[in-house]
Design an enzyme around this catalytic site. Structure first.
Site, PDB file in Angstrom:
ATOM      1  CE  LYS A 120      -3.924   1.841   2.716  1.00 23.00           C
ATOM      2  NZ  LYS A 120      -4.700   1.663   3.963  1.00 23.00           N
ATOM      3  CB  SER A 145      -7.988   0.637   6.162  1.00 26.02           C
ATOM      4  OG  SER A 145      -8.642   1.872   6.180  1.00 26.02           O
ATOM      5  CB  SER A 204      -8.086   3.400   3.033  1.00 24.18           C
ATOM      6  OG  SER A 204      -7.149   2.871   3.954  1.00 24.18           O
TER       7      SER A 204
END
Lengths: 568, 550
Positions: A120, A235, A211
């Protein structure tokens, strides 16, 4: 440079039907490919588990460079998903070559040597752009690796790219980043395309959740075997659930946060995404443990082996089902999965009982206050002086700060910064921050009490339903969406507990449905053992794409979309 | 400064235009003039105050930031070094790169605990870190990590002395309460280049460990405050927890000053910053007390503001950028668990290596002799006066000098102390030198005193020799005595001759003595000593003169 195999790859239209346990192509199947079948088999190869592909690498049936090249090709093929912000093609090929050298000498570094993974884009990667999907950090190349990234590199894992997210990980859709929204790979898979009766994939695609949507999409679309996400209020688990991958939020303090650009320091944890519980366990054993650079980390409780028990007896297990998780908005399909899996445990001899977590209902508001406060504080360093975006307005230092921050952050970030600073004002501190901390303690206490009463794991939904279409999702603002979507995941972050989401089946729309297991603090291994058992009983299919044409079609649309996002 | 800054800008991080700072400079110029006109009307010496003004008294509290003497910073491993090239000691954490985390330096904790013990504090076995937020270019994270809620040490006291009384030779002793000692990060430095209207940032100092010592408002004037600062400085230097050099910013004093009529509530206070020497502590505070009294007497009100001391003018002026009350939006530091220190090794929990934690008892056992104890010991050991032991300890290096002379001579320390305090310090002070810069070494002084003690020279001759030694340190003591012909006259005949000569020149004095006034003999002796350049042994001289005048 061009290291890619130029031959066309088509995604297989059909898998060999369902099997028990979970469908997996055999290694022989994957590797005995003739050139004519190359396209088909490459997808099968990418669909292998880490354990299988690692064995193939060691046995010399497959080279790390070949595997890496396939992943890079897959990334190109699935670029419409917008899963990656940066693809580290050159570096990946170099790392793969090094892995091959070791494999040839018969000295691999470990089970992850040569395995492609993605990260990420809020984890620092040395000399590789790390943006947090924010204008603020566009072009920022950290001079060091996050500890979790370094640990994977030290194991010989091959970094293929940095994945997309909501700006600074603030969101539950992966729709609010400066690089545009991430598309759920299942939008282009056969079941959804068939069941949605051929509507336009450019308008009815579904979100990944967030996310860490880019990481989830990367793993689900088979371009990475493993991906790191971050989990502050769900997330990692939320997109894991909506994209049909296994996603673990480890116990707080078990994994180092050094190099993870923080959202809420007291809740952030690096998350692990892969396509099986077993693969997650391998990654966890590599990543866990005390880090001198993060004072909040602890030693992993015991030196358990990477492998999970093959036979796990659930008859001694007590599975708690929290009644408060029957939340308004819970879809009938998710509820039926919940009931089905609970019954499955019961049939196998586990004790299933209803438990109560009375303070869960306050979790959202408590989280909101604490999150905004830490965000206000953590974001204070972005002033344009030392790194990141810097405004051209230099009439005074104050004006420079203000315009830099206004231009660099999106609305979501700015609103949280504003709220956080308000909550932290001297006159408000007791009323908001202190109160929220007290509620946090009560929520933690709820969990402690339930586990003390003999419950081993809790079984809950991960999300209210399957993934929403993008057009539906953006009807509500980020704040409302985060509040709705994190209700099952967030209390776990407040309490620092481990939780894992496991896909259970496809919904009537052909999209993944998942359930969450919550464990006791630092009992991540036991949690994964239960999740492993559950996974084996279920029959979640590997993704198969509808057809190549869909992919082609969406490319132009994606470009349009990206322009629109970055131009606004 | 501007030139040196721009010269090294290549290695500086970034330059920031800082227009607002330039405005401030202009404005502060206006303030200087205004205050000058109001302040110049009256004398600033407290002793010359008018009657009504003397009814108001000053109330002073100090906040002292002491840079911890350690190899590395409070939360990072970068080195601590004064006058290193700009931005050469900056870790990723110090530059607040996103994703970096603080890691507490054990040495800094030990320094704070030792300082706390030396100041009679209660050490909190569990203390916490907080974030204090404000935007400033040399604070890269946008917040400072400090200990606002639960500091490492609380409720202590600092007793200090100063020379007061009529002759300023009386030792006056006072005690102030130490409210707390907290660990915190230092900021970087902003260098304002006014010509190019920009600011350069040096982060070498950013993140260096500080101990903030917060005192209660227990003092009343600059002199007391300066004495308290000096005592703290001595304690820190003795402990080795801070080098204490004010000019280099290792010790920074902020003074909270207010005035009131005794018995009434405290007045509105101002905070005086930018005081960079012990001497200026007294001047800045006395100026500020006087200024506030004048403001109030002329019907004005004192503003709660931050003022900077200007050492050139000796005045305090408002600091524009610190105007108004800031809300620091304190918040617990989430990246640092509570800081635990342990009473004894036996209280260290299982699983912790006692070698890697901070143990109070262990540090207590390591505490060196503190200045207060040292002074008492000196008085007892050498039989010297309190004011002498005070001076010995308070002057840098003087005690070592003294003890080294004591070791090398047969002279009584009680007699010797006068030479050190009067002759040595007198000369040093006159020329503004430190003890370590003295041209006369302890060895040379010891040789001189040995000559005096063995009766080779007289005391008055020794003083002459001392001044010569000061001027010509390269010459040895014997050589000087010989060159100056200052050895005692041991030949009785020679002395008798000199006495005869003097008596012949002063028949009137001899007459008075013979008339029965023996006191006048002393006068005659003085004339002889003058004639003999102090080379006559006084006892022998008296005998001879008594004989000759009888």
């Amino acid at each position: 440079m061009d290291v890619l195999d130029q031959s066309e790859i088509r995604i297989p239209r059909r898998h060999t039907g369902r099997r028990k346990p979970r469908w997996q192509p055999t290694v022989q199947e994957a590797l005995k490919c003739e050139k004519s079948e190359k396209r088909r088999t490459s997808a099968i190869m990418l669909g292998l588990s880490i354990k299988e592909v690692s064995a193939a690498l060691r046995e010399g049936k497959l080279s790390a460079t070949e595997l890496c090249r396939k992943c890079l090709q897959r990334i190109k093929k699935t670029r419409h998903l917008n899963a990656y912000i940066t693809v580290t093609e050159e570096l990946a090929m170099r790392q793969a070559q090094e892995a091959d050298d070791r494999l040839l000498r018969g000295k691999p570094l470990g089970p992850l040597d040569g395995i492609p993974f993605s990260v990420k884009d809020n984890f620092c990667t040395e000399n590789i752009e790390t943006t947090c999907a924010s204008r603020m950090l566009r072009g920022y190349c950290p001079p060091f690796n996050a500890t979790v990234v370094q640990k994977l590199l030290d194991q010989g894992a091959v970094l293929v790219g940095k994945t997309n997210l909501d700006e600074f990980a603030m969101g539950s859709g992966s729709t609010d980043g400066v690089f545009g929204p991430v598309r759920n790979p299942w939008s282009y898979a056969a079941p959804y395309r068939t069941l949605s009766h051929g509507t336009d994939p450019d308008s009815d695609w579904v979100i990944t959740g967030g996310s860490s949507g880019g990481s989830a999409a990367a793993v689900a679309s088979l371009s990475s075997f493993l991906a790191l996400g971050s989990d502050t209020g769900g997330s990692t688990r939320n997109p894991g659930s909506l994209c049909g991958v296994v996603a673990l939020k480890p116990s707080y303090s078990l994994l180092s946060r050094h190099g993870l650009i923080p959202l809420v320091n007291s809740m952030d944890v690096p998350g692990i995404m892969s396509r099986s519980v077993h693969d997650t366990a391998i990654a966890l054993s590599v990543l866990q443990g005390r880090d001198e650079k993060d004072s909040t980390t602890v030693q992993a409780p015991d030196s358990h082996p990477a492998a999970l028990p093959q036979e796990f007896d659930v008859r001694d297990l007590c599975v708690g089902v929290p009644k408060e998780y029957h939340a308004p908005g819970l879809s009938a399909e998710t509820l039926s999965q919940w009931t089905r899996v609970a019954a499955m445990f019961e049939r196998a001899g586990a004790r299933v009982c209803e438990v109560s977590l009375p303070h869960t209902q306050y979790s959202i508001v408590c989280y909101h206050v604490l999150c905004c406060c830490e965000v206000a504080s953590n974001m204070a360093r972005f002033d344009g002086l030392q790194y990141g975006h810097r405004s051209a307005v230099e009439s005074s230092t104050e004006a420079l700060y203000a315009t830099t921050r206004h231009e660099g952050f999106n609305n979501v970030v700015r609103r949280r910064v504003l709220s956080g600073n308000y909550f932290l004002l001297k006159q408000n501190y007791e009323r908001y921050f202190v109160k929220a901390q007290q509620i946090r303690r009560l929520i933690t206490e709820d969990f402690r009490r339930v586990f003390a009463s003999g419950v081993d794991v809790l079984l809950t939904p991960t999300t209210l339903s399957d993934a929403a279409t993008y057009s539906d999702f953006i009807q509500e603002d980020n704040r409302t969406r985060s509040a709705q979507d994190d209700i099952f995941t967030q209390p776990v972050n407040l309490a620092g507990l481990p939780a894992v989401t496991v896909p259970t089946s496809l919904s009537s729309r052909g999209l993944p449905l998942s359930l969450q297991l919550i464990g006791q603090r630092l009992q991540d291994r036991k949690l994964l053992a239960v999740a492993h058992w559950m996974e084996q009983q279920l029959d979640f299919p590997l993704i198969r794409f509808h057809d190549e044409d869909d992919v082609q079609d969406t490319k132009s649309e994606r470009n349009r979309d990206r322009e629109r996002t970055s131009g606004s | 400064m501007a030139a040196s800054c721009s010269g090294s800008s290549a290695i500086l991080h970034k330059c920031v235009p800082f227009k607002s700072m330039c405005n401030m400079h202009q404005c502060s110029g206006v303030f200087i003039r205004r205050i000058w006109t109001s302040g110049s009307k009256c004398q600033l010496q407290p002793k010359l105050q008018s009657k009504s003004a003397s009814q108001m008294v000053g109330v002073v509290a100090l906040e002292i930031h002491a840079q911890i003497q350690a190899k590395s910073k409070l939360f990072s491993s970068s080195r601590v070094g004064f006058s290193a090239p700009p931005n050469s000691h900056v870790s990723f954490f110090d530059a607040s790169l996103p994703g970096t985390l603080p890691v507490l330096n054990r040495r800094c904790v030990e320094a704070a605990v030792m300082t706390g013990l030396a100041l009679n504090c209660k050490i909190n076995t569990k203390s916490l870190f907080d974030r204090k937020h404000y935007f400033y270019a040399d604070l890269p994270a946008g917040y400072q990590i400090t200990q606002q809620r639960v500091p490492i040490a609380v409720n202590g006291s600092l007793s200090f002395s100063y020379l007061g009384g009529k002759k300023r030779s009386e030792v006056m002793t006072k005690s102030v309460r130490v409210r707390q000692i907290q660990l915190e990060q230092d900021s970087g430095k902003s260098l304002h280049d006014d010509q190019r209207s920009r600011t350069l940032i040096d982060l070498n100092r950013a993140g260096v460990g500080l101990m903030e010592v917060v005192m209660d408002p227990d003092m009343c004037c600059g002199e007391e405050a300066a004495a308290a600062v000096r005592e703290l400085q001595l304690i820190l230097q003795t402990l080795g927890t801070c080098q204490g050099n004010m000019a280099e910013g290792q010790l920074r004093v902020d003074a909270n000053v207010s005035v009131h009529h005794p018995g009434e509530p405290l007045g509105i206070r101002t905070e005086v910053k930018n005081i960079n020497s012990a001497r200026f502590v007294a001047r800045a505070i006395d100026y500020e007390i006087q200024r506030q009294i004048e403001v109030l007497e002329s019907g004005g009100t004192v503003l709660n503001e931050t003022r900077a001391f200007d050492s050139k003018t000796g005045m305090t002026v408002p600091m524009r950028d610190k105007e108004g009350l800031q809300d620091y939006r304190f918040m617990p530091e989430p990246n640092l668990p509570p800081l635990f220190v342990y009473e004894g090794v036996d209280t260290v929990p299982d699983g912790f290596d006692p070698a890697h934690v901070v143990v109070i008892d262990r540090l207590k056992a390591q505490l060196p002799e503190l200045p207060r104890v040292k002074r008492t010991r000196l008085m007892e050991e050498y039989g010297i006066l309190p004011e002498h032991s005070f001076t010995l300890v308070n002057e840098d290096g003087l005690m070592d000098f003294f003890e080294s002379v004591v070791q090398k001579t047969k002279m009584e320390p009680r007699k010797l102390i006068g030479w050190v305090i009067k002759e040595l310090m007198g000369n040093l002070n006159q020329q503004n030198l430190k003890v370590t810069q003295s041209p006369v070494s302890p060895e040379a002084l010891a040789q001189l005193l040995n000559l005096l003690e063995s009766g080779f020279i007289s005391s008055s001759a020794a003083k002459v020799v001392f001044q010569e030694m000061w001027k010509a340190p390269e010459k040895c003591v014997e050589q000087l005595v010989k060159e100056l012909d200052l050895g005692l006259i041991s030949d009785r005949e020679e002395l008798v001759k000199i006495c005869q000569r003097v008596m012949d020149a002063h028949p009137d004095l001899v007459k008075v003595i013979r008339g029965g006034n023996k006191k006048v003999l002393n006068k005659l002796m003085g004339v002889v000593q003058k004639e003999s350049k102090g080379r006559a042994d006084p006892v022998q001289l008296r005998n001879i003169l008594e004989e000759m005048t009888s």
